[in-house]
Motif scaffolding. Structure first.
Motif, PDB file in Angstrom:
ATOM      1  N   PHE A  89       0.819  -1.210   0.000  1.00  0.00           N
ATOM      2  CA  PHE A  89       0.000   0.000   0.000  1.00  0.00           C
ATOM      3  C   PHE A  89       0.857   1.267   0.000  1.00  0.00           C
ATOM      4  O   PHE A  89       0.596   2.196  -0.752  1.00  0.00           O
ATOM      5  CB  PHE A  89      -0.917  -0.001   1.224  1.00  0.00           C
ATOM      6  N   SER A  92       2.861   2.445  -3.369  1.00  0.00           N
ATOM      7  CA  SER A  92       2.072   2.507  -4.605  1.00  0.00           C
ATOM      8  C   SER A  92       2.714   3.485  -5.585  1.00  0.00           C
ATOM      9  O   SER A  92       3.171   4.562  -5.191  1.00  0.00           O
ATOM     10  CB  SER A  92       0.641   2.965  -4.288  1.00  0.00           C
ATOM     11  N   TYR A  98      -3.618   3.786  -3.768  1.00  0.00           N
ATOM     12  CA  TYR A  98      -4.796   3.092  -4.299  1.00  0.00           C
ATOM     13  C   TYR A  98      -6.035   3.620  -3.583  1.00  0.00           C
ATOM     14  O   TYR A  98      -6.103   3.605  -2.354  1.00  0.00           O
ATOM     15  CB  TYR A  98      -4.673   1.581  -4.070  1.00  0.00           C
ATOM     16  N   ASP A  99      -7.007   4.105  -4.346  1.00  0.00           N
ATOM     17  CA  ASP A  99      -8.196   4.672  -3.711  1.00  0.00           C
ATOM     18  C   ASP A  99      -9.312   3.653  -3.524  1.00  0.00           C
ATOM     19  O   ASP A  99     -10.357   3.981  -2.970  1.00  0.00           O
ATOM     20  CB  ASP A  99      -8.704   5.895  -4.472  1.00  0.00           C
ATOM     21  N   LYS A 101      -9.380  -0.558  -2.336  1.00  0.00           N
ATOM     22  CA  LYS A 101      -8.601  -1.764  -2.019  1.00  0.00           C
ATOM     23  C   LYS A 101      -9.554  -2.928  -1.766  1.00  0.00           C
ATOM     24  O   LYS A 101     -10.448  -2.831  -0.926  1.00  0.00           O
ATOM     25  CB  LYS A 101      -7.710  -1.509  -0.797  1.00  0.00           C
ATOM     26  N   GLY A 103      -9.878  -7.004  -0.871  1.00  0.00           N
ATOM     27  CA  GLY A 103      -9.255  -8.219  -0.364  1.00  0.00           C
ATOM     28  C   GLY A 103     -10.129  -9.410  -0.716  1.00  0.00           C
ATOM     29  O   GLY A 103     -11.352  -9.354  -0.584  1.00  0.00           O
ATOM     30  N   LYS A 121     -15.888   2.544  -2.086  1.00  0.00           N
ATOM     31  CA  LYS A 121     -15.011   2.863  -0.963  1.00  0.00           C
ATOM     32  C   LYS A 121     -15.821   2.868   0.330  1.00  0.00           C
ATOM     33  O   LYS A 121     -17.027   3.090   0.317  1.00  0.00           O
ATOM     34  CB  LYS A 121     -14.356   4.231  -1.179  1.00  0.00           C
ATOM     35  N   LEU A 146      -7.427   0.786  -8.579  1.00  0.00           N
ATOM     36  CA  LEU A 146      -7.961  -0.338  -7.807  1.00  0.00           C
ATOM     37  C   LEU A 146      -6.864  -1.352  -7.504  1.00  0.00           C
ATOM     38  O   LEU A 146      -6.065  -1.702  -8.373  1.00  0.00           O
ATOM     39  CB  LEU A 146      -9.082  -1.014  -8.611  1.00  0.00           C
ATOM     40  N   LEU A 147      -6.820  -1.810  -6.260  1.00  0.00           N
ATOM     41  CA  LEU A 147      -5.875  -2.850  -5.847  1.00  0.00           C
ATOM     42  C   LEU A 147      -6.656  -4.082  -5.415  1.00  0.00           C
ATOM     43  O   LEU A 147      -7.566  -3.993  -4.588  1.00  0.00           O
ATOM     44  CB  LEU A 147      -5.011  -2.359  -4.678  1.00  0.00           C
ATOM     45  N   VAL A 149      -6.069  -7.852  -3.809  1.00  0.00           N
ATOM     46  CA  VAL A 149      -5.058  -8.631  -3.093  1.00  0.00           C
ATOM     47  C   VAL A 149      -5.504 -10.083  -2.963  1.00  0.00           C
ATOM     48  O   VAL A 149      -6.644 -10.368  -2.586  1.00  0.00           O
ATOM     49  CB  VAL A 149      -4.790  -8.029  -1.697  1.00  0.00           C
ATOM     50  N   PHE A 177      -8.939  -3.245   3.982  1.00  0.00           N
ATOM     51  CA  PHE A 177      -9.570  -3.149   2.667  1.00  0.00           C
ATOM     52  C   PHE A 177     -10.916  -2.428   2.712  1.00  0.00           C
ATOM     53  O   PHE A 177     -11.598  -2.405   3.737  1.00  0.00           O
ATOM     54  CB  PHE A 177      -9.767  -4.553   2.097  1.00  0.00           C
ATOM     55  N   ASP A 178     -11.277  -1.866   1.572  1.00  0.00           N
ATOM     56  CA  ASP A 178     -12.606  -1.271   1.426  1.00  0.00           C
ATOM     57  C   ASP A 178     -13.646  -2.358   1.205  1.00  0.00           C
ATOM     58  O   ASP A 178     -14.796  -2.224   1.619  1.00  0.00           O
ATOM     59  CB  ASP A 178     -12.625  -0.304   0.227  1.00  0.00           C
TER      60      ASP A 178
END
Length: 243
Positions: A89, A92, A98-99, A101, A103, A121, A146-147, A149, A177-178
């Protein structure tokens, strides 16, 4: 090099896949380097009109990010090695990080099959729960970077527990995470290989990504990334060891 002087142009010759024609670029680079070349449109059109014509086309070396930034087309990927989970994170490559995230876990709070599932978000979700605008066009609901994981065999939770730099416990991994989502609720097996999970997740999340991304909201908007400087002193990120 074309010629030895007297006003003649210099530049390496590159095979860009155009039958019977090489491309002369605007600089001399080390043999074996893979580079991104922007072709002279007029030269390419003349080749299409006369397929049997042989000769040299002109082009210039550009950043590997140019095709994506200017035309929005896929041009391969790059890799980044993170020394810890936090570094994923914190390091980046995008300004502001990253706006959004996401998981992935079989113990996710929500299933991707849930009719109410969406990529939003946390602050956007909270504003909705407090009676915010529900027209689906809130800027806070759209993302630029966007991330996603993926964990190992035992999930992200085990990765967090194994990382000594983390103060968070594996059980609380979802707090990073979001969205904490179960991508494959009916997987039918004890585990899913990471390489399989990547394809499954990208395929299933793709419609949601298109709907909630900032680019999906404004098609003409292109978020410019930092140019990658081209150097012929070292092997490019686009090159393979075999080359």
């Amino acid at each position: 090099k074309e010629g030895g002087g007297g006003g003649e142009e210099e530049g390496s010759f590159v095979d860009c896949g155009v039958p019977n024609r090489l491309v002369q670029i605007d600089r001399v680079i080390t043999p074996g380097i893979r580079c991104t070349v922007q072709l002279d449109i007029k030269a390419y059109e003349s080749k299409q009109k006369n397929p049997t014509k042989k000769g040299v086309m002109k082009g210039k070396v550009v950043s590997p990010t140019t095709p994506r930034d200017e035309d929005g087309i896929y041009w391969g990927y790059t890799t980044r090695l993170a020394s810890s989970i936090n570094a994923i994170f914190d390091e980046s490559p995008y300004e502001g990080g990253y706006d959004l995230k996401v998981g992935t876990s079989e113990r996710g709070d929500v299933s991707i099959d849930d009719p109410k599932f969406c990529l939003k978000k946390k602050r956007a979700k909270k504003s909705k729960s407090k009676g915010g605008d529900d027209d689906g066009d809130n800027d806070a609901e759209h993302f630029n970077h966007l991330l996603i994981v993926f964990g190992g065999v035992a999930g992200i939770e085990e990765c967090v527990d194994a990382d000594e730099s983390m103060t968070l416990s594996g059980e609380d991994s979802k707090k990073m995470f979001d969205v904490w989502v179960n991508i494959c609720p009916y997987q039918g097996s004890r585990t899913i290989r990471s390489e399989e999970a990547v394809f499954i997740a990208l395929a299933r999340l793709s419609p949601f990504m298109a709907k909630n991304s900032a680019k999906g909201k404004t098609k003409k908007r292109v978020v410019k990334t930092k140019d990658v400087e081209f150097s012929d002193e070292a092997v490019s990120e686009e090159s393979s060891d075999e080359e």
